[in-house]
Design an enzyme around this catalytic site. Structure first.
Site, PDB file in Angstrom:
ATOM      1  N   GLY A  36      -4.969   1.789   4.918  1.00 47.73           N
ATOM      2  CA  GLY A  36      -4.065   1.878   3.760  1.00 47.73           C
ATOM      3  C   GLY A  36      -3.307   0.568   3.572  1.00 47.73           C
ATOM      4  CG  HIS A  37      -0.397  -0.711   6.418  1.00 41.86           C
ATOM      5  ND1 HIS A  37      -0.623   0.215   7.408  1.00 41.86           N
ATOM      6  CD2 HIS A  37       0.893  -0.559   6.030  1.00 41.86           C
ATOM      7  CE1 HIS A  37       0.500   0.893   7.627  1.00 41.86           C
ATOM      8  NE2 HIS A  37       1.429   0.452   6.807  1.00 41.86           N
ATOM      9  CB  SER A 188       1.609   4.851  11.164  1.00 45.01           C
ATOM     10  OG  SER A 188       1.418   3.688  10.403  1.00 45.01           O
ATOM     11  NE  ARG A 189       6.322   9.318  10.069  1.00 45.22           N
ATOM     12  CZ  ARG A 189       7.466   9.805   9.655  1.00 45.22           C
ATOM     13  NH1 ARG A 189       7.529  11.049   9.265  1.00 45.22           N
ATOM     14  NH2 ARG A 189       8.542   9.056   9.642  1.00 45.22           N
TER      15      ARG A 189
END
Ligand code: PAF
Length: 284
Positions: A36-37, A188-189
């Protein structure tokens, strides 16, 4: 890719690029980067000649019960991924550089209105920390354009408010949410989800789609929200909110009065110990 951890070095490199007439795009992050980043970097590449990313785990946006010290830090993988995605400069400020008087004695920025509901209500002070650090990062990097993900829908609204209200000459670009094949938004979670929780986590996206259909069918907002919360609870989530809003995050008028109006459905819910957020924009 250059990696810079001193403000003087950052400013002199950026100055060289600016003197050469190059347009600078910026992607702020807290690290522990995923695809995503990397998609934010790719979008930044399309918008500018140079791409700067920052990795800074910002203490002022963590609440007392949110563990700042345990936030995952993966510097080597982050640098590799950024470089491969086309980032030119990685800005790695220390807490001392970011908060010279200490994180507890910082000038703090409070964005009103858009911070008062949803995430703002469930994570008091969180958006003050976000606005405070983003304003500093903007002053340090002074980009022409900055890219933020739509997954953090309310954060994006906070940044837009901040930029307009403090007259930052920066174009804000919103990048679409990247999803797994089953619809789960990349985060990230997600790494904290157990093998049993992971497939169930995709229910959030399905519920958002259901909320969209229900609103488009003219169902009252309150009923749509209540049914979404019930469906999430039945799938084992502890629900913070399941909400339908205008895209400026204010409450929409009744369904009957709606025309071709921009709407967003937003969910925050915990599965076990993992808190997930997601949203879906649509017209109704
Ligand atoms: O979205 C994030 O990762 C953070 O909130 C941000 C914008 C980098 C500020 O610390």
């Amino acid at each position: 890719m250059l990696t810079v951890d001193q403000l003087d070095a950052l400013r002199s490199t950026l100055e060289t690029w600016r003197r050469a007439g190059e347009r600078i795009a910026f992607v702020p992050t807290m690290g522990n980067l995923h695809a995503g980043h990397h998609s934010l970097i790719a979008l930044a590449r399309e918008r500018a000649d140079r791409v700067v990313a920052s990795v800074f785990v910002n203490p002022t946006q963590f609440g007392p019960n949110e563990d700042f010290s345990r936030y995952p830090r993966t510097p080597e993988a982050d640098a590799e991924g950024l470089s491969a995605a086309g980032c030119d400069l990685l800005w790695l400020p220390s807490v001392e550089t970011m908060y010279p008087y200490g994180a507890d004695n910082t000038v703090s920025i409070r964005v009103p209105q858009v911070t008062e509901t949803l995430e703002g209500a469930h994570r008091p002070g969180h958006f003050d920390g976000v606005a405070t650090v983003v304003a500093r990062l903007f002053n340090q990097v002074q980009p022409d354009v900055a890219v933020f993900g739509r997954k953090d829908f309310q954060q994006l609204a906070v940044i837009r408010y901040l930029v307009r209200d403090l007259a930052f000459p920066i174009e804000i670009v919103a990048a679409s949410t990247q999803r797994e094949a089953d619809g789960l938004a990349l985060s990230s979670r997600n790494q904290y989800l157990s093998a049993d929780e992971r497939p169930r986590a995709a229910e959030i996206h399905r519920v958002l789609q259901g909320m969209r259909e229900a609103v488009q069918d003219g169902r009252p907002r309150e009923a749509v929200e209540a049914e979404a919360a019930q469906r999430l609870a039945a799938a084992g989530f502890a629900v913070d909110y399941a909400a339908v809003r205008r895209t400026d995050l204010t409450l929409p008028e009744s369904a009957a009065a709606a025309g071709n109006a921009a709407r967003v459905a937003l969910i925050a819910a915990r599965l076990g110990r993992t808190r997930l957020i997601d949203n879906l924009e649509f017209t109704a």
